[in-house]
Design a protein around this motif. Structure first.
Motif, PDB file in Angstrom:
ATOM      1  N   GLY A 155      19.274  12.076  -4.201  1.00  0.00           N
ATOM      2  CA  GLY A 155      18.712  11.906  -2.861  1.00  0.00           C
ATOM      3  C   GLY A 155      17.275  12.378  -2.801  1.00  0.00           C
ATOM      4  O   GLY A 155      16.560  12.375  -3.797  1.00  0.00           O
ATOM      5  N   GLU A 156      16.866  12.816  -1.633  1.00  0.00           N
ATOM      6  CA  GLU A 156      15.524  13.354  -1.430  1.00  0.00           C
ATOM      7  C   GLU A 156      15.510  14.832  -1.800  1.00  0.00           C
ATOM      8  O   GLU A 156      16.518  15.521  -1.667  1.00  0.00           O
ATOM      9  N   PHE A 157      14.361  15.339  -2.220  1.00  0.00           N
ATOM     10  CA  PHE A 157      14.228  16.753  -2.574  1.00  0.00           C
ATOM     11  C   PHE A 157      14.604  17.644  -1.394  1.00  0.00           C
ATOM     12  O   PHE A 157      14.270  17.359  -0.241  1.00  0.00           O
ATOM     13  N   SER A 158      15.290  18.735  -1.695  1.00  0.00           N
ATOM     14  CA  SER A 158      15.652  19.717  -0.676  1.00  0.00           C
ATOM     15  C   SER A 158      15.481  21.124  -1.244  1.00  0.00           C
ATOM     16  O   SER A 158      16.137  21.478  -2.228  1.00  0.00           O
ATOM     17  N   PRO A 159      14.615  21.934  -0.625  1.00  0.00           N
ATOM     18  CA  PRO A 159      14.489  23.322  -1.097  1.00  0.00           C
ATOM     19  C   PRO A 159      15.806  24.087  -0.959  1.00  0.00           C
ATOM     20  O   PRO A 159      16.085  24.992  -1.742  1.00  0.00           O
ATOM     21  N   SER A 160      16.639  23.704   0.010  1.00  0.00           N
ATOM     22  CA  SER A 160      17.935  24.371   0.176  1.00  0.00           C
ATOM     23  C   SER A 160      18.845  24.106  -1.010  1.00  0.00           C
ATOM     24  O   SER A 160      19.524  25.019  -1.495  1.00  0.00           O
ATOM     25  N   TRP A 161      18.867  22.867  -1.503  1.00  0.00           N
ATOM     26  CA  TRP A 161      19.685  22.580  -2.675  1.00  0.00           C
ATOM     27  C   TRP A 161      19.140  23.293  -3.902  1.00  0.00           C
ATOM     28  O   TRP A 161      19.904  23.785  -4.739  1.00  0.00           O
ATOM     29  N   ARG A 162      17.817  23.377  -4.023  1.00  0.00           N
ATOM     30  CA  ARG A 162      17.249  24.072  -5.181  1.00  0.00           C
ATOM     31  C   ARG A 162      17.668  25.541  -5.170  1.00  0.00           C
ATOM     32  O   ARG A 162      18.103  26.068  -6.190  1.00  0.00           O
ATOM     33  N   SER A 163      17.565  26.208  -4.046  1.00  0.00           N
ATOM     34  CA  SER A 163      17.942  27.626  -4.006  1.00  0.00           C
ATOM     35  C   SER A 163      19.448  27.806  -4.196  1.00  0.00           C
ATOM     36  O   SER A 163      19.883  28.774  -4.825  1.00  0.00           O
ATOM     37  N   THR A 164      20.250  26.862  -3.700  1.00  0.00           N
ATOM     38  CA  THR A 164      21.704  26.925  -3.896  1.00  0.00           C
ATOM     39  C   THR A 164      22.057  26.817  -5.368  1.00  0.00           C
ATOM     40  O   THR A 164      22.870  27.589  -5.887  1.00  0.00           O
ATOM     41  N   CYS A 165      21.436  25.871  -6.072  1.00  0.00           N
ATOM     42  CA  CYS A 165      21.696  25.712  -7.514  1.00  0.00           C
ATOM     43  C   CYS A 165      21.255  26.931  -8.293  1.00  0.00           C
ATOM     44  O   CYS A 165      21.961  27.404  -9.191  1.00  0.00           O
ATOM     45  N   THR A 166      20.095  27.445  -7.954  1.00  0.00           N
ATOM     46  CA  THR A 166      19.585  28.630  -8.648  1.00  0.00           C
ATOM     47  C   THR A 166      20.536  29.803  -8.442  1.00  0.00           C
ATOM     48  O   THR A 166      20.862  30.515  -9.395  1.00  0.00           O
ATOM     49  N   SER A 167      21.011  29.992  -7.227  1.00  0.00           N
ATOM     50  CA  SER A 167      21.958  31.079  -6.952  1.00  0.00           C
ATOM     51  C   SER A 167      23.250  30.887  -7.730  1.00  0.00           C
ATOM     52  O   SER A 167      23.780  31.838  -8.313  1.00  0.00           O
ATOM     53  N   ALA A 168      23.758  29.656  -7.750  1.00  0.00           N
ATOM     54  CA  ALA A 168      24.998  29.394  -8.489  1.00  0.00           C
ATOM     55  C   ALA A 168      24.828  29.726  -9.967  1.00  0.00           C
ATOM     56  O   ALA A 168      25.714  30.316 -10.592  1.00  0.00           O
ATOM     57  N   ARG A 169      23.682  29.369 -10.526  1.00  0.00           N
ATOM     58  CA  ARG A 169      23.426  29.663 -11.942  1.00  0.00           C
ATOM     59  C   ARG A 169      23.312  31.167 -12.174  1.00  0.00           C
ATOM     60  O   ARG A 169      23.820  31.700 -13.159  1.00  0.00           O
ATOM     61  N   ILE A 170      22.637  31.873 -11.267  1.00  0.00           N
ATOM     62  CA  ILE A 170      22.507  33.329 -11.388  1.00  0.00           C
ATOM     63  C   ILE A 170      23.878  33.990 -11.392  1.00  0.00           C
ATOM     64  O   ILE A 170      24.128  34.942 -12.140  1.00  0.00           O
ATOM     65  N   TRP A 171      24.793  33.468 -10.579  1.00  0.00           N
ATOM     66  CA  TRP A 171      26.139  34.038 -10.476  1.00  0.00           C
ATOM     67  C   TRP A 171      27.043  33.589 -11.627  1.00  0.00           C
ATOM     68  O   TRP A 171      28.187  34.008 -11.710  1.00  0.00           O
ATOM     69  N   GLY A 172      26.533  32.718 -12.513  1.00  0.00           N
ATOM     70  CA  GLY A 172      27.293  32.362 -13.703  1.00  0.00           C
ATOM     71  C   GLY A 172      27.908  30.977 -13.706  1.00  0.00           C
ATOM     72  O   GLY A 172      28.625  30.625 -14.646  1.00  0.00           O
ATOM     73  N   ALA A 173      27.666  30.189 -12.689  1.00  0.00           N
ATOM     74  CA  ALA A 173      28.224  28.832 -12.647  1.00  0.00           C
ATOM     75  C   ALA A 173      27.310  27.862 -13.390  1.00  0.00           C
ATOM     76  O   ALA A 173      26.094  28.043 -13.414  1.00  0.00           O
ATOM     77  N   ASP A 174      27.896  26.862 -14.007  1.00  0.00           N
ATOM     78  CA  ASP A 174      27.130  25.734 -14.506  1.00  0.00           C
ATOM     79  C   ASP A 174      27.066  24.705 -13.387  1.00  0.00           C
ATOM     80  O   ASP A 174      28.048  24.496 -12.666  1.00  0.00           O
ATOM     81  N   VAL A 175      25.919  24.075 -13.227  1.00  0.00           N
ATOM     82  CA  VAL A 175      25.744  23.068 -12.186  1.00  0.00           C
ATOM     83  C   VAL A 175      25.291  21.768 -12.836  1.00  0.00           C
ATOM     84  O   VAL A 175      24.310  21.763 -13.582  1.00  0.00           O
ATOM     85  N   LEU A 176      26.021  20.706 -12.581  1.00  0.00           N
ATOM     86  CA  LEU A 176      25.700  19.387 -13.114  1.00  0.00           C
ATOM     87  C   LEU A 176      25.208  18.487 -11.992  1.00  0.00           C
ATOM     88  O   LEU A 176      25.754  18.512 -10.891  1.00  0.00           O
ATOM     89  N   GLY A 177      24.205  17.690 -12.271  1.00  0.00           N
ATOM     90  CA  GLY A 177      23.696  16.733 -11.295  1.00  0.00           C
ATOM     91  C   GLY A 177      24.493  15.438 -11.345  1.00  0.00           C
ATOM     92  O   GLY A 177      24.705  14.863 -12.406  1.00  0.00           O
ATOM     93  N   TYR A 178      24.955  14.989 -10.197  1.00  0.00           N
ATOM     94  CA  TYR A 178      25.778  13.781 -10.087  1.00  0.00           C
ATOM     95  C   TYR A 178      24.914  12.530 -10.166  1.00  0.00           C
ATOM     96  O   TYR A 178      23.923  12.402  -9.448  1.00  0.00           O
ATOM     97  N   VAL A 179      25.311  11.594 -11.048  1.00  0.00           N
ATOM     98  CA  VAL A 179      24.619  10.314 -11.183  1.00  0.00           C
ATOM     99  C   VAL A 179      25.675   9.211 -11.313  1.00  0.00           C
ATOM    100  O   VAL A 179      26.564   9.298 -12.162  1.00  0.00           O
TER     101      VAL A 179
END
Length: 122
Positions: A47-71
């Motif tokens: 979709g369109e860039f979202s600073p909220s999604w960027r911070s959410t992904c960064t937080s998830a990674r910091i907490w130990g989750a892997d995050v994959l982008g859906y395509v």
């Protein structure tokens, strides 16, 4: 022996949709030691860039989750340049993802093998 026992290194996958304000559940699971692999799907793709999604992904990674982008690949019928553009958008948005989740994969026969090999090597 227990027929339901899980061998070391195996996990249990489940799908769940989280709204932006519900990712705390993902963080808590990762923090508890559960191996979390979350798929980020803001709009059937990046979709369109979202600073909220960027911070959410960064937080998830910091907490130990892997995050994959859906395509979406539309079963191997989606134009290769569109699929690659979605992959590049996740990178360009700096969403701090671990990888890409290619959905709607062709599965009837091997006629789309080269399509997916090209994406794997991209």
């Amino acid at each position: 022996s227990n027929p339901c026992a899980v061998a070391a290194g195996q996990g249990l996958g489940f799908f769940s949709y989280f709204w932006l304000n519900q990712w705390g559940e993902v963080y808590r699971a990762a923090l508890s030691g559960v191996k979390v692999m979350a798929v980020l799907n803001p709009d059937s793709g990046p979709g369109e860039f979202s600073p909220s999604w960027r911070s959410t992904c960064t937080s998830a990674r910091i907490w130990g989750a892997d995050v994959l982008g859906y395509v979406r690949t539309v079963y191997g019928l989606r134009a290769m340049d569109e699929v690659k553009a979605d992959i590049l958008a996740y990178r360009d948005y700096n969403y701090n993802i671990s990888g890409i989740f290619l959905d709607e994969q062709a599965h009837v026969d091997c006629s789309f093998r080269d399509y997916y090999v090209e994406l794997r090597n991209f």
